[in-house]
Design a protein around this motif. Structure first.
Motif, short mmCIF file in Angstrom:
data_model
loop_
_atom_site.label_atom_id
_atom_site.label_comp_id
_atom_site.label_asym_id
_atom_site.label_seq_id
_atom_site.Cartn_x
_atom_site.Cartn_y
_atom_site.Cartn_z
N HIS A 118 -7.68 -3.43 0.86
CA HIS A 118 -6.74 -2.31 0.88
C HIS A 118 -5.90 -2.25 2.16
O HIS A 118 -5.29 -1.22 2.44
N SER A 119 -5.86 -3.33 2.91
CA SER A 119 -4.78 -3.51 3.86
C SER A 119 -3.84 -4.52 3.22
O SER A 119 -4.29 -5.46 2.55
N SER A 120 -2.54 -4.31 3.36
CA SER A 120 -1.60 -5.12 2.59
C SER A 120 -1.70 -6.60 2.94
O SER A 120 -1.57 -7.45 2.04
N ASP A 121 -1.95 -6.94 4.21
CA ASP A 121 -2.05 -8.36 4.54
C ASP A 121 -3.30 -8.99 3.96
O ASP A 121 -3.26 -10.10 3.41
N CYS A 130 3.22 -6.40 2.90
CA CYS A 130 3.01 -7.73 3.46
C CYS A 130 3.66 -8.77 2.55
O CYS A 130 3.52 -8.71 1.33
N GLU A 170 0.88 -1.16 0.00
CA GLU A 170 0.00 0.00 0.00
C GLU A 170 0.92 1.21 0.00
O GLU A 170 1.94 1.23 0.71
N THR A 215 2.76 0.61 3.57
CA THR A 215 2.70 -0.68 4.25
C THR A 215 3.02 -1.78 3.26
O THR A 215 2.91 -1.60 2.04
N HIS A 257 -6.05 3.22 2.25
CA HIS A 257 -5.41 2.21 3.12
C HIS A 257 -5.42 2.56 4.60
O HIS A 257 -5.04 1.73 5.43
#
Length: 242
Positions: free
Chosen positions: A166-169, A29, A14, A27, A60
């Motif tokens: 839209h969270s990297s994980d 992951c 992100e 960010t 994000h």
């Protein structure tokens, strides 16, 4: 044995924006999944060294203030991401990334910006990469389907769980799930050797880019976008300067 039966590694960034040449990692992951592995994603939060635009933060959820207060120096984060992905390559596992040429290219430019050895140099050249891109695979097996082909849209289409877009994980894990699902319903892809599949995606991505450029060229008001479509996959080579 199919690549679907082996572990794979989800990768997502992100960032501060969508320009691979100038935007920065916020960010990241890297998560190994499959073959009974406990999903334990490696996560990073960086201080990108520039302001995070409000539009990017709205996507994000990381503001400039939070990145400066909680994020680690960008150079350290980028070096660790590169090292983590280099381990993945050394172990012979595929990197699974939605729209891989964006994430891998932006990471490459960040490495060069911060004096970190880029991934392609760290692993001994781009030929060592083995990448699976759900976006490329989806367009290849279902080229005429109308509608969006974002990761959220692909998850909905293939019945894949997406826990917090839209969270990297979440995005890294969802990309792996979509890739696995595409392989499950496409026996030909599942049976393809990973190295061969990587080479096929290079050709497919170029063809898909040509189709997109042609669409822009014939669409009133969007003609100017055609020249900006890039054919390279999974990494846009850096421009060498004298």
């Amino acid at each position: 044995m199919s690549w679907m039966d082996e572990p794979m590694t989800g990768f997502d960034l992100e960032t501060t924006g969508v320009d691979v040449e100038s935007d920065r990692v916020v960010t990241a992951c890297v998560a190994r999944v499959g073959r009974g592995l406990t999903t334990a994603p490696h996560l990073w939060l960086a201080d990108p060294g520039i302001d995070i635009p409000d539009g990017a933060a709205a996507v994000h959820g990381v503001t400039t203030e939070r990145a400066r207060a909680e994020g680690r120096p960008a150079a350290e984060v980028v070096a660790e991401i590169v090292a983590s992905l280099a381990e993945v390559v050394a172990d012979g596992l595929p990197i699974v990334a939605m729209n891989a040429s964006y994430d891998l290219t932006l990471l490459d430019r960040e490495a060069r910006r911060h004096g970190v050895t880029p991934l392609v140099d760290e692993i001994g050249g781009p030929d060592r990469l083995r990448v699976i891109d759900p976006r490329v695979l989806d367009k290849q097996i279902d080229p005429y389907r109308r509608g969006s082909r974002t990761l959220t849209a692909l998850c909905a289409h293939y019945g894949v769980r997406l826990d917090g877009a839209h969270s990297s994980d979440a995005d890294a894990l969802a990309a792996c799930r979509v890739a696995w699902r595409i392989g499950q319903i496409s026996p030909g892809l599942a049976a393809t050797d990973l190295a061969v599949l990587h080479e096929q995606q290079i050709a497919w991505a170029a063809e898909q880019a040509d189709d997109l450029a042609a669409y822009f060229a014939r669409t009133q008001g969007r003609e100017h976008l055609a020249a900006g479509v890039r054919r390279e996959w999974p990494l846009i080579p850096a421009q060498r300067t004298a």
